[in-house]
Design a protein around this motif. Structure first.
Motif, mmCIF file in Angstrom:
data_model
loop_
_atom_site.group_PDB
_atom_site.id
_atom_site.type_symbol
_atom_site.label_atom_id
_atom_site.label_comp_id
_atom_site.label_asym_id
_atom_site.label_seq_id
_atom_site.Cartn_x
_atom_site.Cartn_y
_atom_site.Cartn_z
ATOM 1 N N GLU A 6 5.310 -11.988 6.051
ATOM 2 C CA GLU A 6 5.473 -12.397 4.458
ATOM 3 C C GLU A 6 6.360 -13.584 4.237
ATOM 4 O O GLU A 6 6.195 -14.488 3.687
ATOM 5 C CB GLU A 6 5.905 -11.210 3.731
ATOM 6 C CG GLU A 6 4.842 -9.969 3.499
ATOM 7 C CD GLU A 6 5.493 -8.880 3.041
ATOM 8 O OE1 GLU A 6 6.613 -8.654 2.612
ATOM 9 O OE2 GLU A 6 4.764 -7.633 2.746
ATOM 10 N N THR A 7 7.445 -13.256 5.112
ATOM 11 C CA THR A 7 8.488 -14.422 4.981
ATOM 12 C C THR A 7 7.774 -15.814 5.377
ATOM 13 O O THR A 7 8.044 -16.821 4.702
ATOM 14 C CB THR A 7 9.610 -14.159 6.168
ATOM 15 O OG1 THR A 7 10.511 -13.058 5.622
ATOM 16 C CG2 THR A 7 10.716 -15.115 6.096
ATOM 17 N N SER A 8 7.130 -15.790 6.406
ATOM 18 C CA SER A 8 6.270 -17.056 7.034
ATOM 19 C C SER A 8 5.317 -17.743 5.878
ATOM 20 O O SER A 8 5.344 -18.768 5.811
ATOM 21 C CB SER A 8 5.718 -16.904 8.311
ATOM 22 O OG SER A 8 6.354 -16.591 9.474
ATOM 23 N N THR A 9 4.557 -16.595 5.299
ATOM 24 C CA THR A 9 3.842 -17.253 4.124
ATOM 25 C C THR A 9 4.527 -17.773 3.161
ATOM 26 O O THR A 9 4.094 -18.795 2.471
ATOM 27 C CB THR A 9 3.080 -15.837 3.765
ATOM 28 O OG1 THR A 9 2.136 -15.329 4.806
ATOM 29 C CG2 THR A 9 1.958 -16.323 2.620
ATOM 30 N N GLN A 14 6.373 -22.519 0.036
ATOM 31 C CA GLN A 14 7.308 -23.465 -0.294
ATOM 32 C C GLN A 14 7.402 -24.958 0.408
ATOM 33 O O GLN A 14 7.704 -26.011 -0.385
ATOM 34 C CB GLN A 14 8.740 -22.668 -0.194
ATOM 35 C CG GLN A 14 9.208 -21.585 -0.888
ATOM 36 C CD GLN A 14 10.181 -20.860 -0.797
ATOM 37 O OE1 GLN A 14 10.934 -21.043 0.351
ATOM 38 N NE2 GLN A 14 10.886 -20.209 -1.615
ATOM 39 N N LEU A 15 6.711 -24.992 1.741
ATOM 40 C CA LEU A 15 6.837 -26.150 2.304
ATOM 41 C C LEU A 15 5.867 -27.224 1.756
ATOM 42 O O LEU A 15 5.960 -28.323 1.460
ATOM 43 C CB LEU A 15 6.618 -25.898 3.553
ATOM 44 C CG LEU A 15 6.694 -27.309 4.626
ATOM 45 C CD1 LEU A 15 7.804 -28.022 4.728
ATOM 46 C CD2 LEU A 15 6.354 -26.682 6.148
ATOM 47 N N ASP A 16 4.575 -26.493 1.535
ATOM 48 C CA ASP A 16 3.409 -27.174 1.039
ATOM 49 C C ASP A 16 3.799 -27.752 -0.560
ATOM 50 O O ASP A 16 3.465 -28.714 -0.953
ATOM 51 C CB ASP A 16 2.335 -26.303 0.728
ATOM 52 C CG ASP A 16 1.598 -25.780 2.063
ATOM 53 O OD1 ASP A 16 1.989 -26.457 3.132
ATOM 54 O OD2 ASP A 16 1.127 -24.832 2.204
ATOM 55 N N ASP A 17 4.407 -26.693 -1.201
ATOM 56 C CA ASP A 17 4.929 -27.260 -2.577
ATOM 57 C C ASP A 17 5.899 -28.329 -2.852
ATOM 58 O O ASP A 17 5.893 -29.352 -3.335
ATOM 59 C CB ASP A 17 5.607 -26.129 -3.365
ATOM 60 C CG ASP A 17 4.349 -25.013 -3.789
ATOM 61 O OD1 ASP A 17 3.315 -25.066 -3.623
ATOM 62 O OD2 ASP A 17 5.279 -23.790 -3.964
ATOM 63 N N LEU A 61 13.223 -26.272 5.361
ATOM 64 C CA LEU A 61 11.872 -25.022 5.356
ATOM 65 C C LEU A 61 11.215 -25.173 6.732
ATOM 66 O O LEU A 61 11.135 -24.045 6.912
ATOM 67 C CB LEU A 61 11.017 -25.470 4.245
ATOM 68 C CG LEU A 61 11.527 -25.184 2.580
ATOM 69 C CD1 LEU A 61 10.592 -26.052 1.658
ATOM 70 C CD2 LEU A 61 11.672 -23.748 2.512
ATOM 71 N N LYS A 62 11.062 -26.525 7.213
ATOM 72 C CA LYS A 62 10.429 -26.344 8.471
ATOM 73 C C LYS A 62 11.446 -25.809 9.414
ATOM 74 O O LYS A 62 10.934 -25.036 10.233
ATOM 75 C CB LYS A 62 10.216 -27.840 9.075
ATOM 76 C CG LYS A 62 9.281 -28.491 8.156
ATOM 77 C CD LYS A 62 9.090 -30.005 8.873
ATOM 78 C CE LYS A 62 7.930 -30.678 8.390
ATOM 79 N NZ LYS A 62 7.987 -32.083 9.092
ATOM 80 N N ASN A 63 12.591 -25.790 9.502
ATOM 81 C CA ASN A 63 13.666 -25.166 10.377
ATOM 82 C C ASN A 63 13.446 -23.808 10.122
ATOM 83 O O ASN A 63 13.532 -22.939 10.983
ATOM 84 C CB ASN A 63 15.003 -25.597 10.116
ATOM 85 C CG ASN A 63 15.173 -27.193 10.894
ATOM 86 O OD1 ASN A 63 14.579 -27.652 11.717
ATOM 87 N ND2 ASN A 63 16.153 -27.646 10.378
ATOM 88 N N GLN A 64 13.436 -23.132 8.966
ATOM 89 C CA GLN A 64 13.357 -21.649 8.989
ATOM 90 C C GLN A 64 11.942 -21.127 8.989
ATOM 91 O O GLN A 64 11.901 -20.184 9.708
ATOM 92 C CB GLN A 64 13.602 -21.433 7.166
ATOM 93 C CG GLN A 64 14.809 -21.748 6.673
ATOM 94 C CD GLN A 64 15.063 -21.421 5.125
ATOM 95 O OE1 GLN A 64 14.119 -21.888 4.409
ATOM 96 N NE2 GLN A 64 15.987 -20.591 4.766
ATOM 97 N N LEU A 65 11.120 -21.959 8.906
ATOM 98 C CA LEU A 65 9.762 -21.559 9.322
ATOM 99 C C LEU A 65 9.619 -21.283 10.866
ATOM 100 O O LEU A 65 9.216 -20.417 11.494
ATOM 101 C CB LEU A 65 8.574 -22.574 8.945
ATOM 102 C CG LEU A 65 7.147 -21.913 9.106
ATOM 103 C CD1 LEU A 65 7.116 -20.663 8.473
ATOM 104 C CD2 LEU A 65 6.305 -23.144 8.408
#
Length: 101
Positions: A6-9, A14-17, A61-65
């Motif tokens: 769920e976190t990844s989704t 958020q990254l796409d937005d 966001l990339k790092n978090q992902l």
């Protein structure tokens, strides 16, 4: 594991937005520059700051992902490891018995 997915989704959304927002900001920058050439310096400074902020958010966001994916992979490996070692042990026992027989 479900929470991790769920976190990844959420992070991917958020990254796409953020990418879409950056693209829209760049388009708006061009429009504003065309409409108000007399304010070029102010517009450039303002949009540079906005774009830098969005790029910083995208990087975060990339790092978090990536961390979330790494955590998921670590969970998968840790749950798979006992089976891997158990199978090796079983094969050794079987091999040892066949030699001794």
């Amino acid at each position: 594991m479900k929470n991790n997915e769920e976190t990844s989704t959420i992070l991917q959304r958020q990254l796409d937005d953020s990418y879409e927002e950056l693209k829209a900001t760049k388009r708006q920058r061009i429009r504003d520059s065309m409409k108000h050439p007399e304010k070029e310096e102010l517009l450039e400074q303002t949009y540079d700051e906005m774009e830098a902020e969005l790029e910083h958010r995208i990087k975060g966001l990339k790092n978090q992902l990536e961390l979330t994916v790494n955590k998921r992979n670590a969970i998968i490996q840790s749950t798979a490891s006992p089976w891997k070692y158990s199978m090796k042990s079983l094969l050794r026992i079987s091999w040892t018995k066949s030699i001794l027989s």
